[in-house]
Design an enzyme around this catalytic site. Sequence first.
Site, mmCIF file in Angstrom:
data_model
loop_
_atom_site.group_PDB
_atom_site.id
_atom_site.type_symbol
_atom_site.label_atom_id
_atom_site.label_comp_id
_atom_site.label_asym_id
_atom_site.label_seq_id
_atom_site.Cartn_x
_atom_site.Cartn_y
_atom_site.Cartn_z
ATOM 1 N N ALA A 47 0.853 -1.202 0.000
ATOM 2 C CA ALA A 47 0.000 0.000 0.000
ATOM 3 C C ALA A 47 0.887 1.249 0.000
ATOM 4 C CB ALA A 47 -0.896 0.009 1.239
ATOM 5 N N LYS A 107 10.528 6.154 14.076
ATOM 6 C CA LYS A 107 10.981 6.520 15.434
ATOM 7 C C LYS A 107 10.141 7.609 16.061
ATOM 8 C CE LYS A 107 13.704 8.287 12.133
ATOM 9 N NZ LYS A 107 14.774 7.900 11.238
ATOM 10 N N GLU A 131 13.481 -2.241 15.381
ATOM 11 C CA GLU A 131 14.943 -2.071 15.402
ATOM 12 C C GLU A 131 15.397 -0.982 14.428
ATOM 13 O OE1 GLU A 131 17.291 -4.115 17.452
ATOM 14 O OE2 GLU A 131 18.153 -2.176 16.953
ATOM 15 N N VAL A 134 16.018 3.019 15.363
ATOM 16 C CA VAL A 134 17.162 3.633 16.054
ATOM 17 C C VAL A 134 18.464 3.167 15.416
ATOM 18 C CG1 VAL A 134 18.370 3.900 18.251
ATOM 19 C CG2 VAL A 134 15.883 3.764 18.229
ATOM 20 N N ASP A 203 15.190 14.270 15.513
ATOM 21 C CA ASP A 203 15.306 12.850 15.163
ATOM 22 C C ASP A 203 16.128 12.070 16.207
ATOM 23 O OD1 ASP A 203 15.442 10.605 12.886
ATOM 24 O OD2 ASP A 203 17.485 10.989 13.575
ATOM 25 N N LYS A 207 15.108 8.913 19.128
ATOM 26 C CA LYS A 207 15.862 7.661 19.319
ATOM 27 C C LYS A 207 16.313 7.528 20.770
ATOM 28 C CE LYS A 207 17.222 7.888 14.502
ATOM 29 N NZ LYS A 207 18.187 8.401 13.524
HETATM 30 N N1 LIG Z 1 15.091 6.702 5.062
HETATM 31 C C1 LIG Z 1 15.825 6.150 6.040
HETATM 32 O O1 LIG Z 1 17.020 5.918 5.867
HETATM 33 C C2 LIG Z 1 15.185 5.786 7.350
HETATM 34 C C3 LIG Z 1 15.988 5.228 8.354
HETATM 35 C C4 LIG Z 1 15.380 4.831 9.560
HETATM 36 C C5 LIG Z 1 14.045 5.023 9.738
HETATM 37 N N2 LIG Z 1 13.288 5.613 8.747
HETATM 38 C C6 LIG Z 1 11.856 5.788 8.971
HETATM 39 O O2 LIG Z 1 11.150 4.932 8.079
HETATM 40 C C7 LIG Z 1 9.922 5.524 7.696
HETATM 41 C C8 LIG Z 1 9.869 5.607 6.172
HETATM 42 O O3 LIG Z 1 10.915 6.439 5.736
HETATM 43 P P1 LIG Z 1 11.280 6.565 4.182
HETATM 44 O O4 LIG Z 1 12.571 7.302 4.138
HETATM 45 O O5 LIG Z 1 11.171 5.252 3.517
HETATM 46 O O6 LIG Z 1 10.107 7.517 3.661
HETATM 47 P P2 LIG Z 1 9.799 7.936 2.150
HETATM 48 O O7 LIG Z 1 10.935 7.573 1.258
HETATM 49 O O8 LIG Z 1 9.357 9.350 2.196
HETATM 50 O O9 LIG Z 1 8.570 6.994 1.746
HETATM 51 C C9 LIG Z 1 7.367 7.053 2.447
HETATM 52 C C10 LIG Z 1 6.399 6.071 1.824
HETATM 53 O O10 LIG Z 1 5.228 6.062 2.623
HETATM 54 C C11 LIG Z 1 4.106 6.115 1.756
HETATM 55 N N3 LIG Z 1 2.969 6.671 2.473
HETATM 56 C C12 LIG Z 1 2.845 7.867 3.106
HETATM 57 N N4 LIG Z 1 1.637 7.980 3.694
HETATM 58 C C13 LIG Z 1 0.993 6.818 3.432
HETATM 59 C C14 LIG Z 1 -0.292 6.317 3.744
HETATM 60 N N5 LIG Z 1 -1.161 7.039 4.474
HETATM 61 N N6 LIG Z 1 -0.632 5.091 3.312
HETATM 62 C C15 LIG Z 1 0.217 4.344 2.577
HETATM 63 N N7 LIG Z 1 1.465 4.769 2.245
HETATM 64 C C16 LIG Z 1 1.829 5.993 2.665
HETATM 65 C C17 LIG Z 1 4.553 6.966 0.598
HETATM 66 O O11 LIG Z 1 3.688 6.760 -0.480
HETATM 67 P P3 LIG Z 1 3.957 7.404 -1.917
HETATM 68 O O12 LIG Z 1 5.072 6.574 -2.492
HETATM 69 O O13 LIG Z 1 2.691 7.231 -2.616
HETATM 70 O O14 LIG Z 1 4.373 8.828 -1.680
HETATM 71 C C18 LIG Z 1 5.960 6.420 0.407
HETATM 72 O O15 LIG Z 1 5.926 5.255 -0.385
HETATM 73 C C19 LIG Z 1 9.872 6.884 8.384
HETATM 74 O O16 LIG Z 1 9.181 6.747 9.579
HETATM 75 C C20 LIG Z 1 11.333 7.189 8.693
HETATM 76 O O17 LIG Z 1 11.507 8.032 9.811
HETATM 77 C C21 LIG Z 1 13.838 5.991 7.566
#
Ligand SMILES: NC(=O)c1ccc[n+]([C@@H]2O[C@H](COP(=O)([O-])OP(=O)(O)OC[C@H]3O[C@@H](n4cnc5c(N)ncnc54)[C@H](OP(=O)(O)O)[C@@H]3O)[C@@H](O)[C@H]2O)c1
Length: 426
Positions: A47, A107, A131, A134, A203, A207
């Site tokens: 989704a 987080k 996991e 953080v 951020d 953590k």
């Molecule tokens: N990026 C990192 O390195 C990293 C590291 C640790 C933790 N995190 C955490 O992991 C999570 C995801 O990060 P990310 O970097 O992958 O984010 P991202 O690249 O911005 O991707 C977010 C995804 O969530 C989807 N989305 C948003 N709202 C939604 C909803 N209501 N229903 C279904 N899908 C929805 C978006 O859909 P669309 O594709 O349609 O826009 C997109 O596919 C965040 O909480 C972030 O803090 C990220």
Amino acid sequence: MSKPSPTSTGNGAPLRLGLIGFGCVGQGLYDILQKLPDVGFEVRRIAVKNPTKLRPLPADRFEFHADDLLDDPELDVLVEVIDDPNEAFRLVSRALRQGRNVVTANKAMVARHLPELIRLQREFGGTLLYEAAVCGSIPVIRTLDSYFGQEPLPSVSGIFNGSSNYVLTGMTTAGADYATVLAEAQAQGFAETDPALDMAAFDPRSKAVILAAHAYGLLLNPDQVLNLGIESISSTDIRFAAERGQKIKVVATLQRLSDGSAAVFVAPQFVGDDSPLYHVEREFNGVVVEAEFAGQHFWRGRGAGGHPTGSAVLADLVALRNGFRYAYPKLNTATVPEPAADLEVEIYLRHAPKDLREKLHLTDVVDELNAPGFSYHYVVGYARLSTLLRHRDDLRRAGTFVARTGPVRTPVGVVQQQAAAELVVE
Ligand SMILES: NC(=O)c1ccc[n+]([C@@H]2O[C@H](COP(=O)([O-])OP(=O)(O)OC[C@H]3O[C@@H](n4cnc5c(N)ncnc54)[C@H](OP(=O)(O)O)[C@@H]3O)[C@@H](O)[C@H]2O)c1
């Protein structure tokens, strides 16, 4: 709806995943699972949010109502990796109310709602693992929860944010200015779209709050935890530290004090080369655990990015399949510390307007440059953590840079961290 089997399809078939979110982390996990076809997980449904976005997979792989995945009893595990903490909490809490098993990387959501998330797991029997939330691929949460579950930990500290560390490394080693290297971090995909989350240390604060639950059994409201960042840093500050043989790093500190309380805060800090954190550069994270009997442990690893974070999600999926759940072993025990009532910390304060400096009530000033006609003025002295928290937004607005330079102490005496387990008040 019949309750889905939590950790097994019962016939040796791969566990069926409902993947919510297909951005950096979701795609990272998907890619890893493609590369490891025998690992035993199958992404059954995905989704996302935006129906018009171009995707790297055929359009029929995607749907746009995450709740439909929650309602599907054929899915064994839900993986929530969206970028909206409020919606993530709605979905995850609903899934836990169904007794489902969930893995998340969010987080901000976990830090803000941890007491409720723990309650829902206990009441409805589901499991939530996080996991990846953080320090990405560094296995710190499970280690604190399981391996160090019974051992007292004098401190847990570290560099928990790769983006700000990348900026600091660029400023320190290449002499680049803040704006240039921040733009570079964003272009490389390390920094959040809203730079305040990384650069103002929201951020790493999330953590630190999560680790406080596992290291100390302490459930904190993130708003009550001081977070100071590097938005106002300049090359002068980097030089000031370098002239003293130090680097500036954004360090999250969880520290047990001799009176049994615990201090938790995040701030830029002057770090010497006797600390393992001195050598953690670019987008890497580092975690130092001081354990009463095991001594010092140090991990360095990738805290962000699709594959490192996807790797942490995969590790949670495997743990879930093996029946693992967090024990929160220090929660509700006699050893849970009180949050430290109030502490003083030695800080370097540059470019503080006079009225703001007065509000901070600095004591024991050990160094100062405040000559008329100079644009660079600084002071080094002690400030209370509570005062810094109260004026955190004033400091940001004034463009004042604050960094920790020395120990924390109680207002009545200096507290020094000893090499071994305890902290003593002199
Ligand atoms: N990026 C990192 O390195 C990293 C590291 C640790 C933790 N995190 C955490 O992991 C999570 C995801 O990060 P990310 O970097 O992958 O984010 P991202 O690249 O911005 O991707 C977010 C995804 O969530 C989807 N989305 C948003 N709202 C939604 C909803 N209501 N229903 C279904 N899908 C929805 C978006 O859909 P669309 O594709 O349609 O826009 C997109 O596919 C965040 O909480 C972030 O803090 C990220």
